[in-house]
Design an enzyme around this catalytic site. Structure first.
Site, short mmCIF file in Angstrom:
data_model
loop_
_atom_site.label_atom_id
_atom_site.label_comp_id
_atom_site.label_asym_id
_atom_site.label_seq_id
_atom_site.Cartn_x
_atom_site.Cartn_y
_atom_site.Cartn_z
N GLY A 1 0.85 -1.19 0.00
CA GLY A 1 0.00 0.00 0.00
C GLY A 1 0.89 1.24 0.00
O GLY A 1 2.01 1.22 -0.54
N SER A 2 0.42 2.33 0.61
CA SER A 2 1.19 3.58 0.54
C SER A 2 2.53 3.48 1.26
O SER A 2 3.58 3.73 0.68
CB SER A 2 0.39 4.76 1.10
OG SER A 2 -0.85 4.41 1.56
N TRP A 3 2.50 3.09 2.54
CA TRP A 3 3.74 3.12 3.32
C TRP A 3 4.67 1.99 2.88
O TRP A 3 5.88 2.17 2.76
CB TRP A 3 3.42 3.05 4.81
CG TRP A 3 4.52 3.37 5.78
CD1 TRP A 3 4.72 2.74 6.97
CD2 TRP A 3 5.53 4.40 5.71
NE1 TRP A 3 5.78 3.30 7.64
CE2 TRP A 3 6.30 4.32 6.88
CE3 TRP A 3 5.85 5.37 4.76
CZ2 TRP A 3 7.38 5.18 7.14
CZ3 TRP A 3 6.94 6.23 5.01
CH2 TRP A 3 7.68 6.12 6.18
N TYR B 1 -2.46 3.81 -4.58
CA TYR B 1 -1.97 4.22 -3.26
C TYR B 1 -1.06 5.44 -3.29
O TYR B 1 -1.03 6.22 -2.34
CB TYR B 1 -1.24 3.05 -2.58
CG TYR B 1 -2.18 1.93 -2.20
CD1 TYR B 1 -3.01 2.04 -1.10
CD2 TYR B 1 -2.25 0.76 -2.96
CE1 TYR B 1 -3.89 1.03 -0.76
CE2 TYR B 1 -3.12 -0.26 -2.63
CZ TYR B 1 -3.95 -0.11 -1.52
OH TYR B 1 -4.81 -1.11 -1.19
N GLY C 1 7.48 6.70 13.90
CA GLY C 1 7.82 8.11 14.10
C GLY C 1 7.03 8.96 13.12
O GLY C 1 6.27 8.44 12.31
N LYS D 1 -1.69 7.23 18.98
CA LYS D 1 -1.80 8.59 18.41
C LYS D 1 -2.83 8.62 17.28
O LYS D 1 -3.41 9.67 16.98
CB LYS D 1 -0.44 9.15 17.97
CG LYS D 1 0.30 8.37 16.88
CD LYS D 1 -0.11 8.70 15.48
CE LYS D 1 0.47 7.73 14.47
NZ LYS D 1 -0.08 7.89 13.13
N ARG E 1 -4.48 9.98 7.27
CA ARG E 1 -5.75 9.31 7.01
C ARG E 1 -6.66 9.40 8.23
O ARG E 1 -7.86 9.58 8.11
CB ARG E 1 -5.52 7.84 6.64
CG ARG E 1 -4.98 7.64 5.25
CD ARG E 1 -3.90 6.57 5.22
NE ARG E 1 -2.63 7.21 5.55
CZ ARG E 1 -1.72 7.53 4.65
NH1 ARG E 1 -1.90 7.23 3.41
NH2 ARG E 1 -0.60 8.14 5.02
N VAL F 1 -6.11 2.39 4.81
CA VAL F 1 -6.46 1.97 6.16
C VAL F 1 -6.50 3.16 7.15
O VAL F 1 -5.64 4.04 7.10
CB VAL F 1 -5.49 0.85 6.64
CG1 VAL F 1 -4.08 1.35 6.82
CG2 VAL F 1 -6.00 0.23 7.93
N1 NDP Z 1 0.73 5.62 5.06
C1 NDP Z 1 1.63 6.14 5.89
O1 NDP Z 1 2.12 7.25 5.66
C2 NDP Z 1 2.07 5.38 7.09
C3 NDP Z 1 1.46 4.21 7.47
N2 NDP Z 1 1.91 3.54 8.59
C4 NDP Z 1 1.30 2.29 9.00
O2 NDP Z 1 1.59 1.27 8.03
C5 NDP Z 1 0.53 0.33 7.99
C6 NDP Z 1 0.06 0.20 6.54
O3 NDP Z 1 -0.45 1.47 6.18
P1 NDP Z 1 -0.60 1.98 4.69
O4 NDP Z 1 0.48 1.49 3.83
O5 NDP Z 1 -0.88 3.42 4.80
O6 NDP Z 1 -1.97 1.22 4.31
P2 NDP Z 1 -2.66 1.14 2.89
O7 NDP Z 1 -4.12 1.04 3.15
O8 NDP Z 1 -2.14 2.19 1.99
O9 NDP Z 1 -2.11 -0.26 2.34
C7 NDP Z 1 -2.24 -1.46 3.05
C8 NDP Z 1 -2.04 -2.58 2.06
O10 NDP Z 1 -2.03 -3.85 2.71
C9 NDP Z 1 -2.85 -4.71 1.96
N3 NDP Z 1 -3.34 -5.87 2.69
C10 NDP Z 1 -4.43 -5.98 3.49
N4 NDP Z 1 -4.56 -7.25 3.92
C11 NDP Z 1 -3.55 -7.96 3.34
C12 NDP Z 1 -3.16 -9.33 3.39
N5 NDP Z 1 -3.84 -10.23 4.10
N6 NDP Z 1 -2.08 -9.69 2.67
C13 NDP Z 1 -1.38 -8.80 1.95
N7 NDP Z 1 -1.68 -7.49 1.87
C14 NDP Z 1 -2.77 -7.08 2.57
C15 NDP Z 1 -3.98 -3.80 1.55
O11 NDP Z 1 -4.78 -4.41 0.56
P3 NDP Z 1 -6.38 -4.28 0.64
O12 NDP Z 1 -6.70 -2.93 0.10
O13 NDP Z 1 -6.84 -5.41 -0.20
O14 NDP Z 1 -6.81 -4.42 2.08
C16 NDP Z 1 -3.19 -2.62 1.06
O15 NDP Z 1 -2.66 -2.83 -0.20
C17 NDP Z 1 -0.57 0.86 8.94
O16 NDP Z 1 -0.45 0.22 10.18
C18 NDP Z 1 -0.22 2.35 9.08
O17 NDP Z 1 -0.63 2.88 10.33
C19 NDP Z 1 2.94 4.02 9.34
C20 NDP Z 1 3.57 5.18 9.00
C21 NDP Z 1 3.19 5.94 7.85
O1 13P Z 2 1.60 7.05 11.17
C1 13P Z 2 1.51 7.92 10.34
C2 13P Z 2 2.41 9.09 10.30
O2 13P Z 2 3.54 8.91 11.10
C3 13P Z 2 0.43 7.83 9.34
O3 13P Z 2 -0.71 8.33 9.91
P1 13P Z 2 -2.10 8.17 9.16
O4 13P Z 2 -2.40 6.68 9.17
O5 13P Z 2 -3.08 8.92 9.97
O6 13P Z 2 -1.95 8.67 7.78
#
Ligand code: NDP
Ligand code: 13P
Length: 339
Positions: free
Chosen positions: A10-12, A49, A140, A195, A260, A284
């Protein structure tokens, strides 16, 4: 060069994986959406994403977990909390078959409702029951959108094993993202998870038309309850909450349009339902899951979490936002500092 499997594109996940490839590592993504894997392999983009952005061209993506884990020295979990245990069980099966024992890194931020476990605890239970030392959490103030643009960022990397935290620091650091080691694995994870609940509250305040004083009060009192939960239930170190994974992440998530959780809160403050917001976010919103675990802990362990409890009632008990704010401001007077 380290061989790295990134679970979650996904994004991160895609930004961290691409950054690790920029750092000279061999990166394979494991993702559950075939069209995303195909797009990464064909064009090195991830248009759902991360719009208008390109991944490092050496990265590969697969929907086959065995292929992603083949020879991996480091496995990075960047999945939503709800998927971590499911995928961890699958990872364990593959590792048992191959005998490989990679370092596990989690970038996921959440607490699992029901078990009330942090991500490192889930990974310990499911993959390394006798070896929590092989798990490192990175957390962080870091939004995928900023790191993708190589904005300057600082992140904590925490482990019960100093050498493993240092290994991750070395592999992940570059000239725009600086990693600091921390020995309080649990504290770092609590800050990153809770947070997200406070960020939903910060968005709700904006949606309701409140200003900067309200935001500052919320963040400060939010940190007080994050610390209270961390110290009293998880045995975290109080100082951890003054660091990047505590106040640092709280600041960015409660003030950035990239968040988000904040965006979800703002829409709820404007009158949208949680169902509508989650369906339309396309990514998410971890705070909406973690608040369930925080609610369970607050009730069962009698930990005073007034902001999180109000958010739980608004999201899951149909409580009225204005009434909840009135109730919060009308609570019995109390001293500022109390754990
Ligand atoms: N985005 C950010 O800037 C940051 C995010 N994080 C943390 O990172 C984690 C991921 O966030 P983020 O990347 O934003 O989330 P996203 O929603 O952008 O991406 C999550 C990805 O995981 C996939 N996924 C879900 N279930 C499964 C599975 N069973 N097997 C494989 N892939 C799966 C999702 O697919 P599907 O759509 O099918 O569910 C999606 O592609 C979270 O805990 C978030 O808090 C931490 C710091 C920064
Ligand atoms: O953890 C995050 C930034 O550090 C991402 O936060 P959000 O899931 O609210 O986008």
């Amino acid at each position: 060069m380290t061989k790295i499997a990134v679970l979650g594109n996904g994004s991160w996940g895609s930004v961290l994986g691409s950054m690790l490839a920029d750092n000279g590592n061999d990166v394979t993504f494991y993702g559950n959406i075939e069209s995303v894997n195909e797009e990464i392999n064909a064009k090195h983009t991830n248009s759902h994403y991360m719009k208008d952005w390109k991944l490092n061209e050496t990265t590969k993506a697969t929907g086959n977990l065995e292929e992603a884990l083949d020879g991996a020295e480091l496995v990075l979990f960047v999945l939503p909390t709800k998927a971590v245990r499911i995928v961890a069980k699958q990872v364990r099966k593959v590792l048992d078959k191959t005998g490989n024992k990679p370092l596990l890194v989690t970038a996921t931020k959440g607490i699992e409702p029901g078990t009330k476990k942090l991500i490192s605890e889930i990974l310990t239970e499911e993959i390394y029951p006798n070896d929590q030392d092989k798990i490192v959490a990175i957390s962080g103030p870091s939004h995928a959108e900023n790191v993708a643009q190589k904005d300057l960022t600082a992140i904590a990397c925490a482990s019960t094993d100093e050498e493993n935290a240092k290994k991750v620091q070395k592999i992940f650091s570059n000239d725009y993202v600086r990693f600091y080691t921390n020995d309080d694995l649990i504290g770092v994870e609590v800050g990153g998870a809770v947070k997200n609940v406070i960020a939903i509250a910060a968005g709700i305040l904006v949606g309701q038309g409140y200003g900067d004083d309200a935001k500052a009060a919320l963040m400060t009192r939010g940190l007080a309850e994050i610390t209270r939960l961390g110290v009293n239930y998880f045995n975290a170190k109080p100082m951890t909450f003054s660091g990047l994974s505590g106040i640092g992440d709280l600041i960015v998530t409660c003030t950035s349009v990239n968040s988000r959780n904040w965006r979800a809160g703002k829409q709820i403050g404007e009158g949208k339902t949680l169902d509508y917001v989650l369906k339309n976010m396309g990514q998410v919103v971890e705070g909406a899951t973690t608040v369930k675990a925080v609610h369970e802990l607050s009730e069962e362990k009698h930990i005073d979490m007034p902001i999180s409890e109000a958010i739980y009632r608004v999201l899951y008990e149909n409580a009225d936002v204005a009434t909840e704010i009135k109730k919060m401001m009308g609570r019995a007077p109390k001293p500022e500092i109390s754990l």
